[in-house]
Enzyme design. Structure first.
Site, PDB file in Angstrom:
ATOM      1  N   PHE A  15       6.463   3.968  -0.887  1.00 21.37           N
ATOM      2  CA  PHE A  15       5.904   5.308  -0.755  1.00 21.37           C
ATOM      3  C   PHE A  15       4.843   5.570  -1.817  1.00 21.37           C
ATOM      4  O   PHE A  15       3.786   6.139  -1.527  1.00 21.37           O
ATOM      5  CB  PHE A  15       7.011   6.354  -0.833  1.00 21.37           C
ATOM      6  CG  PHE A  15       6.621   7.694  -0.268  1.00 21.37           C
ATOM      7  CD1 PHE A  15       6.218   7.819   1.053  1.00 21.37           C
ATOM      8  CD2 PHE A  15       6.658   8.827  -1.050  1.00 21.37           C
ATOM      9  CE1 PHE A  15       5.851   9.047   1.586  1.00 21.37           C
ATOM     10  CE2 PHE A  15       6.296  10.063  -0.535  1.00 21.37           C
ATOM     11  CZ  PHE A  15       5.888  10.174   0.784  1.00 21.37           C
ATOM     12  N   ARG A  35       6.733  -1.171 -13.226  1.00 18.70           N
ATOM     13  CA  ARG A  35       7.448  -1.654 -14.412  1.00 18.70           C
ATOM     14  C   ARG A  35       7.333  -3.155 -14.616  1.00 18.70           C
ATOM     15  O   ARG A  35       7.355  -3.632 -15.741  1.00 18.70           O
ATOM     16  CB  ARG A  35       8.929  -1.277 -14.304  1.00 18.70           C
ATOM     17  CG  ARG A  35       9.197   0.215 -14.321  1.00 18.70           C
ATOM     18  CD  ARG A  35      10.677   0.496 -14.163  1.00 18.70           C
ATOM     19  NE  ARG A  35      11.203  -0.022 -12.890  1.00 18.70           N
ATOM     20  CZ  ARG A  35      12.478  -0.062 -12.576  1.00 18.70           C
ATOM     21  NH1 ARG A  35      13.388   0.355 -13.435  1.00 18.70           N
ATOM     22  NH2 ARG A  35      12.873  -0.520 -11.397  1.00 18.70           N
ATOM     23  N   ALA A 140       6.215   5.483   4.719  1.00 11.81           N
ATOM     24  CA  ALA A 140       5.196   4.850   3.896  1.00 11.81           C
ATOM     25  C   ALA A 140       4.256   3.972   4.713  1.00 11.81           C
ATOM     26  O   ALA A 140       3.031   4.010   4.537  1.00 11.81           O
ATOM     27  CB  ALA A 140       5.867   4.024   2.794  1.00 11.81           C
ATOM     28  N   LYS A 191      18.538  15.928   5.102  1.00 12.66           N
ATOM     29  CA  LYS A 191      18.203  15.168   6.318  1.00 12.66           C
ATOM     30  C   LYS A 191      18.621  13.712   6.159  1.00 12.66           C
ATOM     31  O   LYS A 191      18.935  13.037   7.159  1.00 12.66           O
ATOM     32  CB  LYS A 191      16.716  15.304   6.641  1.00 12.66           C
ATOM     33  CG  LYS A 191      15.755  14.794   5.563  1.00 12.66           C
ATOM     34  CD  LYS A 191      15.395  13.340   5.728  1.00 12.66           C
ATOM     35  CE  LYS A 191      14.498  12.870   4.615  1.00 12.66           C
ATOM     36  NZ  LYS A 191      14.122  11.432   4.761  1.00 12.66           N
ATOM     37  N   SER A 254      13.800   4.299   9.226  1.00 17.75           N
ATOM     38  CA  SER A 254      14.593   5.055   8.261  1.00 17.75           C
ATOM     39  C   SER A 254      15.700   4.195   7.664  1.00 17.75           C
ATOM     40  O   SER A 254      16.577   3.704   8.387  1.00 17.75           O
ATOM     41  CB  SER A 254      15.208   6.281   8.938  1.00 17.75           C
ATOM     42  OG  SER A 254      16.234   6.839   8.142  1.00 17.75           O
ATOM     43  N   ASN A 256      18.063   5.333   5.843  1.00 15.96           N
ATOM     44  CA  ASN A 256      19.315   6.083   5.976  1.00 15.96           C
ATOM     45  C   ASN A 256      19.929   5.906   7.362  1.00 15.96           C
ATOM     46  O   ASN A 256      21.147   5.771   7.499  1.00 15.96           O
ATOM     47  CB  ASN A 256      19.060   7.559   5.677  1.00 15.96           C
ATOM     48  CG  ASN A 256      18.708   7.795   4.225  1.00 15.96           C
ATOM     49  OD1 ASN A 256      19.574   7.766   3.352  1.00 15.96           O
ATOM     50  ND2 ASN A 256      17.432   8.019   3.949  1.00 15.96           N
ATOM     51  N   LEU A 279      17.932   0.745  -0.648  1.00 13.78           N
ATOM     52  CA  LEU A 279      18.293   2.070  -1.140  1.00 13.78           C
ATOM     53  C   LEU A 279      18.446   3.067  -0.004  1.00 13.78           C
ATOM     54  O   LEU A 279      17.586   3.188   0.858  1.00 13.78           O
ATOM     55  CB  LEU A 279      17.214   2.571  -2.111  1.00 13.78           C
ATOM     56  CG  LEU A 279      17.406   3.989  -2.654  1.00 13.78           C
ATOM     57  CD1 LEU A 279      18.645   4.058  -3.529  1.00 13.78           C
ATOM     58  CD2 LEU A 279      16.170   4.425  -3.429  1.00 13.78           C
TER      59      LEU A 279
END
Length: 331
Positions: A15, A35, A140, A191, A254, A256, A279
């Site tokens: 993203f 990083r 993204a 959501k 998605s 999720n 994630l």
């Protein structure tokens, strides 16, 4: 930071890279701060973020780096880090950020330990900086490819939100301004939880009718949670509420939804949430949202059942039974 570069993105995931790409394609220099020095050097040299956003050639105006000192002259900084890592990231880069810089949160969630919305976390850590939240239906990959996308940018006041929306919008990336921080953040956080529920339905093969019911009743939960935190109903019915819910609960892009599908097919939550696994912000948000709903007596049965499954206190079959046998009532 090179002369003229005033926008920076902290977080070189998919993203963050996509947002930096939107800015750079407008012809404005932008810093993408990550990083891992080897990875960021590879992104800079090869002009592609192979790990997070493969297949997208990055514009020349995008500079990938790990040098946090290059944040110092940025007047607008996008915080594209995971919700649970926001506080740590802000503390890491605090001394390199100008007090005049506007900070835009690009994560969706509620901090698990404190139970705070992310804007409240940022306000505690960086109280002198103008803060805003970017949320709504936007993947993204779609954004980076230049596909038409509309999202919401909420600030503490509408003039700040309007200025930032104009600052960050592109020809195919349209931002609508709002001053309803609570409503916009509620939609972005919950959501994800509801998308997990819809994924469970798909993984278990319960049918499209069940998914539609979950989306509709989940939206009602979202409205109740938002109202309890001062959010407006109009916000929940817009891009950052209904729009984001429909996208996240129906598209296999998605994470999720895919997380929920895996649960529905019998995979355990511990394995799905293990270090290195993709994630799923909703898996973290479910527990804290369920806790808050009990504390504030907000009726959120779907969220409660998702949290119970993730804790190992309920099975998918029990959750479905619990939801379908609740007392009948008017809609």
């Amino acid at each position: 930071m090179s002369e003229g570069t005033r926008i920076a993105v902290i977080g070189a995931g998919a993203f963050g890279t996509a947002l930096a790409t939107v800015v750079a394609r407008r012809g404005e220099p932008v810093i993408l701060l990550g990083r891992d020095s080897d990875r960021m050097e590879a992104v800079q040299q090869r002009r592609i973020n192979e790990l997070s956003l493969p297949g997208i050639t990055l514009p020349d105006g995008l500079a990938a780096t790990t040098d946090k000192a290059r944040l110092q002259s940025a007047d607008t900084i996008l915080l594209a880090v995971p919700a649970q890592a926001l506080r740590t990231a802000v503390r890491t880069y605090h001394d390199s950020i100008s007090e005049k810089a506007s900070l835009v949160i690009c994560a969706k969630g509620i901090e698990r330990e404190s139970g705070q919305f992310l804007a409240d976390v940022l306000g505690k850590e960086m109280p002198d900086n103008p803060a805003a939240v970017l949320s709504g239906p936007g993947f993204a990959a779609d954004i980076a490819r230049g596909l038409p996308t509309a999202m919401t940018l909420a600030g503490t006041d509408i003039s700040t939100a309007e200025a930032l929306a104009e600052r960050l919008s592109g020809s195919r990336f349209r931002l609508y301004a709002s001053d309803d921080l609570s409503g916009v953040q509620t939609g972005g956080a919950l959501k994800n939880v509801l998308a997990i529920a819809c994924g469970i339905v798909e993984g278990r093969g319960l049918g499209d009718s069940a998914r539609a019911a979950l989306i509709a009743r989940g939206l009602a939960e979202l409205m109740r949670f938002s109202a309890a935190h001062g959010g407006r109903a109009r916000t929940v019915s817009g891009l950052s509420g209904l729009g984001d819910l429909v996208l996240t609960a129906t598209s296999h892009q998605s994470r999720n939804l895919r997380f929920g599908i895996a649960l529905g097919k019998g995979q355990g939550p511990d394995a799905l949430m293990a270090p290195g696994a993709p994630l799923s912000e909703g898996a973290f948000t479910a527990t804290v949202a369920a806790r808050i709903s009990l504390e504030k007596r907000i009726d959120m049965p779907i969220t409660q059942e998702v949290a119970a499954i993730l804790r190992g206190d309920s099975s998918v079959e029990d959750a479905v039974e619990n939801l379908m046998t609740r007392p009948l009532k008017s809609e």
